[in-house]
Design a protein around this motif. Structure first.
Motif, PDB file in Angstrom:
ATOM      1  N   CYS A 111      44.741  22.334  43.033  1.00 18.51           N
ATOM      2  CA  CYS A 111      46.128  21.859  43.026  1.00 18.51           C
ATOM      3  C   CYS A 111      46.973  22.914  43.744  1.00 18.51           C
ATOM      4  CB  CYS A 111      46.623  21.667  41.589  1.00 18.51           C
ATOM      5  SG  CYS A 111      48.383  21.238  41.482  1.00 18.51           S
ATOM      6  N   LEU A 112      47.479  22.570  44.924  1.00 19.80           N
ATOM      7  CA  LEU A 112      48.238  23.518  45.738  1.00 19.80           C
ATOM      8  C   LEU A 112      49.521  23.958  45.035  1.00 19.80           C
ATOM      9  CD1 LEU A 112      47.712  21.809  49.202  1.00 19.80           C
ATOM     10  CD2 LEU A 112      46.702  23.971  48.428  1.00 19.80           C
ATOM     11  N   TYR A 113      50.156  23.030  44.321  1.00 15.70           N
ATOM     12  CA  TYR A 113      51.399  23.367  43.620  1.00 15.70           C
ATOM     13  C   TYR A 113      51.133  24.406  42.533  1.00 15.70           C
ATOM     14  CZ  TYR A 113      55.379  22.854  40.458  1.00 15.70           C
ATOM     15  OH  TYR A 113      56.463  23.111  39.647  1.00 15.70           O
ATOM     16  N   ARG A 114      50.101  24.196  41.745  1.00  9.58           N
ATOM     17  CA  ARG A 114      49.808  25.132  40.667  1.00  9.58           C
ATOM     18  C   ARG A 114      49.261  26.458  41.207  1.00  9.58           C
ATOM     19  NH1 ARG A 114      50.276  23.813  35.670  1.00  9.58           N
ATOM     20  NH2 ARG A 114      48.575  25.150  34.943  1.00  9.58           N
ATOM     21  N   LEU A 115      48.585  26.421  42.340  1.00 11.68           N
ATOM     22  CA  LEU A 115      48.158  27.662  42.978  1.00 11.68           C
ATOM     23  C   LEU A 115      49.381  28.493  43.384  1.00 11.68           C
ATOM     24  CD1 LEU A 115      46.001  29.524  44.227  1.00 11.68           C
ATOM     25  CD2 LEU A 115      46.085  28.086  46.291  1.00 11.68           C
ATOM     26  N   ASP A 116      50.360  27.829  43.981  1.00 13.46           N
ATOM     27  CA  ASP A 116      51.604  28.531  44.338  1.00 13.46           C
ATOM     28  C   ASP A 116      52.262  29.125  43.101  1.00 13.46           C
ATOM     29  OD1 ASP A 116      51.209  27.863  46.964  1.00 13.46           O
ATOM     30  OD2 ASP A 116      52.691  26.238  47.014  1.00 13.46           O
ATOM     31  N   ARG A 117      52.313  28.331  42.027  1.00 11.86           N
ATOM     32  CA  ARG A 117      52.951  28.787  40.791  1.00 11.86           C
ATOM     33  C   ARG A 117      52.214  29.999  40.210  1.00 11.86           C
ATOM     34  NH1 ARG A 117      56.216  25.026  38.093  1.00 11.86           N
ATOM     35  NH2 ARG A 117      56.443  26.678  36.544  1.00 11.86           N
ATOM     36  N   ALA A 118      50.896  29.969  40.265  1.00 15.64           N
ATOM     37  CA  ALA A 118      50.104  31.080  39.727  1.00 15.64           C
ATOM     38  C   ALA A 118      50.381  32.363  40.498  1.00 15.64           C
ATOM     39  CB  ALA A 118      48.616  30.735  39.778  1.00 15.64           C
ATOM     40  N   GLU A 119      50.536  32.233  41.813  1.00 21.33           N
ATOM     41  CA  GLU A 119      50.813  33.422  42.627  1.00 21.33           C
ATOM     42  C   GLU A 119      52.224  33.950  42.368  1.00 21.33           C
ATOM     43  OE1 GLU A 119      47.985  32.848  46.531  1.00 21.33           O
ATOM     44  OE2 GLU A 119      49.855  31.718  46.469  1.00 21.33           O
ATOM     45  N   LEU A 120      53.177  33.043  42.192  1.00 27.54           N
ATOM     46  CA  LEU A 120      54.551  33.467  41.910  1.00 27.54           C
ATOM     47  C   LEU A 120      54.660  34.098  40.526  1.00 27.54           C
ATOM     48  CD1 LEU A 120      56.566  30.448  43.362  1.00 27.54           C
ATOM     49  CD2 LEU A 120      56.577  32.805  44.212  1.00 27.54           C
ATOM     50  N   ASP A 121      53.923  33.532  39.585  1.00 25.14           N
ATOM     51  CA  ASP A 121      53.951  34.044  38.213  1.00 25.14           C
ATOM     52  C   ASP A 121      53.467  35.493  38.173  1.00 25.14           C
ATOM     53  OD1 ASP A 121      54.060  34.262  35.483  1.00 25.14           O
ATOM     54  OD2 ASP A 121      52.213  33.172  35.111  1.00 25.14           O
ATOM     55  N   GLY A 122      52.348  35.732  38.841  1.00 23.52           N
ATOM     56  CA  GLY A 122      51.852  37.096  38.973  1.00 23.52           C
ATOM     57  C   GLY A 122      51.227  37.688  37.728  1.00 23.52           C
ATOM     58  N   ARG A 123      51.354  37.048  36.579  1.00 25.37           N
ATOM     59  CA  ARG A 123      50.818  37.613  35.330  1.00 25.37           C
ATOM     60  C   ARG A 123      49.380  37.133  35.125  1.00 25.37           C
ATOM     61  NH1 ARG A 123      55.322  35.641  31.219  1.00 25.37           N
ATOM     62  NH2 ARG A 123      55.041  33.808  32.540  1.00 25.37           N
ATOM     63  N   LEU A 124      48.421  37.924  35.578  1.00 27.64           N
ATOM     64  CA  LEU A 124      47.016  37.571  35.484  1.00 27.64           C
ATOM     65  C   LEU A 124      46.318  38.460  34.469  1.00 27.64           C
ATOM     66  CD1 LEU A 124      46.329  37.062  39.278  1.00 27.64           C
ATOM     67  CD2 LEU A 124      46.683  35.284  37.552  1.00 27.64           C
ATOM     68  N   GLU A 125      45.225  37.954  33.931  1.00 29.54           N
ATOM     69  CA  GLU A 125      44.573  38.608  32.812  1.00 29.54           C
ATOM     70  C   GLU A 125      43.823  39.872  33.213  1.00 29.54           C
ATOM     71  OE1 GLU A 125      44.256  35.491  33.684  1.00 29.54           O
ATOM     72  OE2 GLU A 125      45.414  34.434  32.136  1.00 29.54           O
ATOM     73  N   SER A 126      43.364  39.949  34.471  1.00 29.72           N
ATOM     74  CA  SER A 126      42.522  41.078  34.869  1.00 29.72           C
ATOM     75  C   SER A 126      42.512  41.213  36.385  1.00 29.72           C
ATOM     76  CB  SER A 126      41.088  40.851  34.373  1.00 29.72           C
ATOM     77  OG  SER A 126      40.531  39.708  35.002  1.00 29.72           O
ATOM     78  N   ARG A 127      41.935  42.326  36.841  1.00 32.30           N
ATOM     79  CA  ARG A 127      41.766  42.520  38.285  1.00 32.30           C
ATOM     80  C   ARG A 127      40.816  41.472  38.855  1.00 32.30           C
ATOM     81  NH1 ARG A 127      41.139  49.127  39.058  1.00 32.30           N
ATOM     82  NH2 ARG A 127      43.263  49.665  38.386  1.00 32.30           N
ATOM     83  N   GLU A 128      39.807  41.102  38.056  1.00 31.46           N
ATOM     84  CA  GLU A 128      38.867  40.079  38.507  1.00 31.46           C
ATOM     85  C   GLU A 128      39.596  38.752  38.747  1.00 31.46           C
ATOM     86  OE1 GLU A 128      34.649  37.965  37.116  1.00 31.46           O
ATOM     87  OE2 GLU A 128      35.917  38.992  35.645  1.00 31.46           O
ATOM     88  N   ALA A 129      40.512  38.414  37.848  1.00 31.83           N
ATOM     89  CA  ALA A 129      41.288  37.182  38.018  1.00 31.83           C
ATOM     90  C   ALA A 129      42.134  37.250  39.284  1.00 31.83           C
ATOM     91  CB  ALA A 129      42.164  36.943  36.794  1.00 31.83           C
ATOM     92  N   ALA A 130      42.715  38.412  39.553  1.00 33.44           N
ATOM     93  CA  ALA A 130      43.521  38.573  40.766  1.00 33.44           C
ATOM     94  C   ALA A 130      42.661  38.409  42.017  1.00 33.44           C
ATOM     95  CB  ALA A 130      44.201  39.935  40.759  1.00 33.44           C
ATOM     96  N   ALA A 131      41.463  38.982  41.993  1.00 32.04           N
ATOM     97  CA  ALA A 131      40.553  38.843  43.136  1.00 32.04           C
ATOM     98  C   ALA A 131      40.124  37.388  43.319  1.00 32.04           C
ATOM     99  CB  ALA A 131      39.331  39.739  42.931  1.00 32.04           C
ATOM    100  N   ASP A 132      39.856  36.713  42.197  1.00 32.27           N
ATOM    101  CA  ASP A 132      39.482  35.291  42.277  1.00 32.27           C
ATOM    102  C   ASP A 132      40.623  34.460  42.862  1.00 32.27           C
ATOM    103  OD1 ASP A 132      36.987  35.751  41.230  1.00 32.27           O
ATOM    104  OD2 ASP A 132      37.495  35.134  39.186  1.00 32.27           O
ATOM    105  N   LEU A 133      41.852  34.758  42.439  1.00 31.52           N
ATOM    106  CA  LEU A 133      43.001  34.008  42.944  1.00 31.52           C
ATOM    107  C   LEU A 133      43.164  34.216  44.453  1.00 31.52           C
ATOM    108  CD1 LEU A 133      45.275  32.146  41.904  1.00 31.52           C
ATOM    109  CD2 LEU A 133      46.737  34.163  41.800  1.00 31.52           C
ATOM    110  N   GLN A 134      42.925  35.431  44.920  1.00 36.44           N
ATOM    111  CA  GLN A 134      43.006  35.699  46.353  1.00 36.44           C
ATOM    112  C   GLN A 134      41.918  34.930  47.108  1.00 36.44           C
ATOM    113  OE1 GLN A 134      42.677  39.838  47.347  1.00 36.44           O
ATOM    114  NE2 GLN A 134      43.217  39.542  49.496  1.00 36.44           N
ATOM    115  N   ALA A 135      40.705  34.873  46.547  1.00 38.65           N
ATOM    116  CA  ALA A 135      39.616  34.122  47.177  1.00 38.65           C
ATOM    117  C   ALA A 135      39.953  32.636  47.240  1.00 38.65           C
ATOM    118  CB  ALA A 135      38.315  34.345  46.404  1.00 38.65           C
ATOM    119  N   ILE A 136      40.582  32.112  46.186  1.00 38.61           N
ATOM    120  CA  ILE A 136      40.978  30.700  46.173  1.00 38.61           C
ATOM    121  C   ILE A 136      42.021  30.434  47.248  1.00 38.61           C
ATOM    122  CG2 ILE A 136      42.136  28.915  44.819  1.00 38.61           C
ATOM    123  CD1 ILE A 136      40.825  30.179  42.316  1.00 38.61           C
TER     124      ILE A 136
END
Length: 640
Positions: A111-136
């Protein structure tokens, strides 16, 4: 000779186009039966033993029919295999320009909209989650389908996907700013235009449940439905014709409410504490439901004052949140969606507490930090049959395991199939010469404390004779854990244990090592395919009767008893037979495969109902002597 027969001829289109294709009488018989059912719009229940080649047998008449056909498989893995591998082979062989489409549930699409929201939110659980989000994000720029199965670097089980996919609850629909680029909507559009659509049972049942409730539909209307791995349908249908309320739904709502409030409102000071009150009430209810993992009937906790107080507090907190969101709903589509979701979750919780739906069982499930409340119908035959009547079409149910003691009555009763043609085709594989059933002598009853140790001692003898190369299948995680601990000290071969790595990793390691022993429970009993000498023995610890302590099983037993039925004969025994047949089906996956099947449970030979299990298995040689097992495995080694 019909067109179908010509395609299956030794010199026909399939043989000319597909390497290794062999004509099989059973495959042609199934294809002809499917062709006839599609032509007349009838219902067909067809069991096709392992090796029949049922996928080609239904794909070919479906493609040739000129009708719109929906094909549903048991899992997304099988769905991908069917669409990416089998379907192109058959379509190319027939040279038919049939439009096809693959459609999965919405959680399988980015979902492109929720992907945008996740990046704007910025509050991720771990570095691994941040790396996964960048890969997505990087993958999002190049994918054409948005199917998350494409991105192998971020497996579908990773928690980050919750942030980058939508649910029925949080999807904004046509109001979404990214609606024009929505991968899900594009997949649905292709499905509406296609002549053959490949789906899975979960999506099919979700679509049925929507229509049953008077809502819209996801799948296009079809002239024929082919349901592969149909033995799974009754249990999957029960999930979707029931009610599910979870802490995850609440936490997803709170995360979205927080983001929507900050971006679209922000001027209601009561909102933040209201969100926190719902969060705290959810956590308190989880604690009230007890420690650890539980799966029990609601009657176990409904009189607990802590649970009652927890439900009251959560219901009140959701109501307060909904009241605060109501005047804000007009400010933005996100807040409007959050308001609707808060209303719906409150209504679901109210329905669960009211318990006014007859013929259903209330139960709950807890994990480390989450819970699920469920209301499950005990009979899905009536709603399933109503759906079939409202959508006249050909309905074809097929699997390698639909019958019990050569009868389809149990399967037909569970799905309300009053009228249906039947076809039963045995496996073309030579079980008589290639497989041996071993039932050890002298083991204690499986409910005795000494049983597990006695089974493992017998199993170790077989595992040494087979030089590893075996699956050991258990009916409980407890027995599996005990076996892993016991065998590690005694086994001379690599030991692979379910839960210590992902299933596909364990299977790949098993194939590559060539002499490993794999211990597994439920998920390894079906849908697992290992051909060749890497698998030469399958050992099963107990006849797979469902635990009577399971809340749904217990409720079905009580329901049958109240209505004059025999729970053991009508439900427990036939379900166990079908499950056993699935486990046994792991042994012989190719015409050259050979192997030993060991069933440790003495009830197979000491109880009168053991005959039903034996009559339902492929016809293979049987022995109670370990010397014969050793000789069989030695002769197999000589042939290799």
């Amino acid at each position: 000779m019909s067109e179908i027969e010509r395609y299956f001829e030794p010199e026909g289109a399939l043989a000319q186009s597909i390497d290794g294709f062999q004509t099989r009488e059973e495959q042609l018989a199934l294809a002809q039966a499917v062709e006839a059912a599609i032509a007349k719009g009838g219902t067909l229940v067809a069991e096709a033993g392992t090796g029949t080649g049922k996928t080609f047998a239904y794909l070919l008449p479906a493609l040739c029919s000129g009708r719109r056909v929906v094909i549903s498989t048991g899992t997304r893995t099988l769905q991908d295999q069917l669409y990416q591998k089998d379907l192109p082979l058959v379509r190319q062989a027939l040279d038919l320009p049939v439009r096809t489409a693959l459609l999965k549930g919405r959680s399988n699409y980015l979902c492109l909209y929720r992907l945008d929201r996740a990046e704007l939110d910025g509050r991720l659980e771990s570095r691994e989650a941040a790396a996964d989000l960048q890969a997505i994000r990087q993958w999002a720029s190049r994918t054409r389908t948005g199917d998350i199965a494409e991105l192998s670097d971020v497996p579908a089980e990773q928690p980050i996907w919750i942030r980058a996919t939508s649910t029925v609850d949080n999807c904004l629909g046509q109001e979404c700013p990214q609606f024009g680029e929505c991968f899900l909507m594009e997949a649905r559009r292709r499905a509406q235009e296609a002549e053959l659509v490949v789906v899975n049972h979960h999506l099919l049942m979700a679509d049925m449940a929507l229509k049953e409730g008077g809502f819209g539909e996801v799948l296009p209307a079809a002239d024929a439905y082919v349901l592969d791995e149909a033995h799974q349908l009754p249990d999957i249908a029960a999930q979707f014709f029931g009610l599910n309320f979870s802490s995850r739904q609440i936490m997803d709502l709170l995360r979205d409410v927080t983001a929507d409030y900050l971006s679209e409102a922000g001027d209601v000071p009561e909102m933040t504490p209201a969100i926190e009150t719902v969060r705290r009430a959810t956590q308190d209810l989880r604690l009230a439901l007890g420690h650890g993992k539980r799966r029990e009937a609601w009657t176990e906790v409904e009189d607990d004052p802590q649970v009652a107080d927890g439900l009251d507090a959560l219901e009140a907190a959701l109501s307060e949140l909904q009241s605060l969101l109501e005047p804000l709903a007009a400010r933005g589509k996100g807040l409007e969606s959050s308001h609707r979701r808060a209303q719906e979750l409150g209504a679901l919780l109210g329905r669960f507490r009211a318990n006014e739906e007859e013929g259903s069982v209330r139960w709950f499930e807890t994990h480390a930090q989450s819970f699920l409340l469920r209301l499950t119908p005990l009979d899905v035959g009536a709603p399933f049959h109503r759906h079939m009547e409202r959508h006249p079409a050909a309905w074809i149910f097929t699997s390698a395991t639909l019958s019990v003691n050569r009868s389809f009555d149990h399967f037909r009763r569970r799905l309300g199939l009053d009228e249906a043609d039947e076809l039963q085709l045995d496996s073309p594989f030579d079980y008589g010469n290639n497989a041996l059933l071993y039932a050890p002598k002298g083991l204690p009853a499986p409910n005795m404390p000494a049983y597990d140790q006695a089974f493992l001692r017998e199993a170790l003898v077989v595992l040494r004779a087979s030089r590893g190369r075996a699956f050991v299948l258990f009916t409980s995680h407890r027995a599996l854990r005990h076996a892993a601990e016991w065998l590690r000290e005694r086994l001379d071969y690599p030991l692979l244990v379910q839960g210590e790595a992902a299933q596909h990793v364990l299977l790949e390691s098993f194939r590559q090592q060539g002499n490993a022993v794999l211990l597994g429970t439920a998920s390894f009993w079906e849908g697992v395919d290992v051909k060749g000498s890497a698998l030469s023995a399958v050992l099963i610890d107990r006849l797979p009767f469902a635990s009577p302590g399971d809340p749904v099983t217990r409720a079905r037993i009580d329901h049958l008893r109240r209505n004059g039925g025999n729970p053991f004969v009508d439900f427990q025994l036939p379900n166990a037979v079908i499950t056993l047949r699935q486990g046994v089906g792991r042994l012989i996956r190719d015409e050259r495969d050979t192997g030993v099947l060991m069933i440790g449970d003495p009830r197979l030979t000491t109880k009168s109902y053991g005959r039903q299990f034996l009559n339902s298995l492929p016809a293979m040689a049987r022995t109670r002597e370990i010397s014969i097992v050793r000789a069989f495995l030695e002769s197999e080694e000589t042939v290799e």
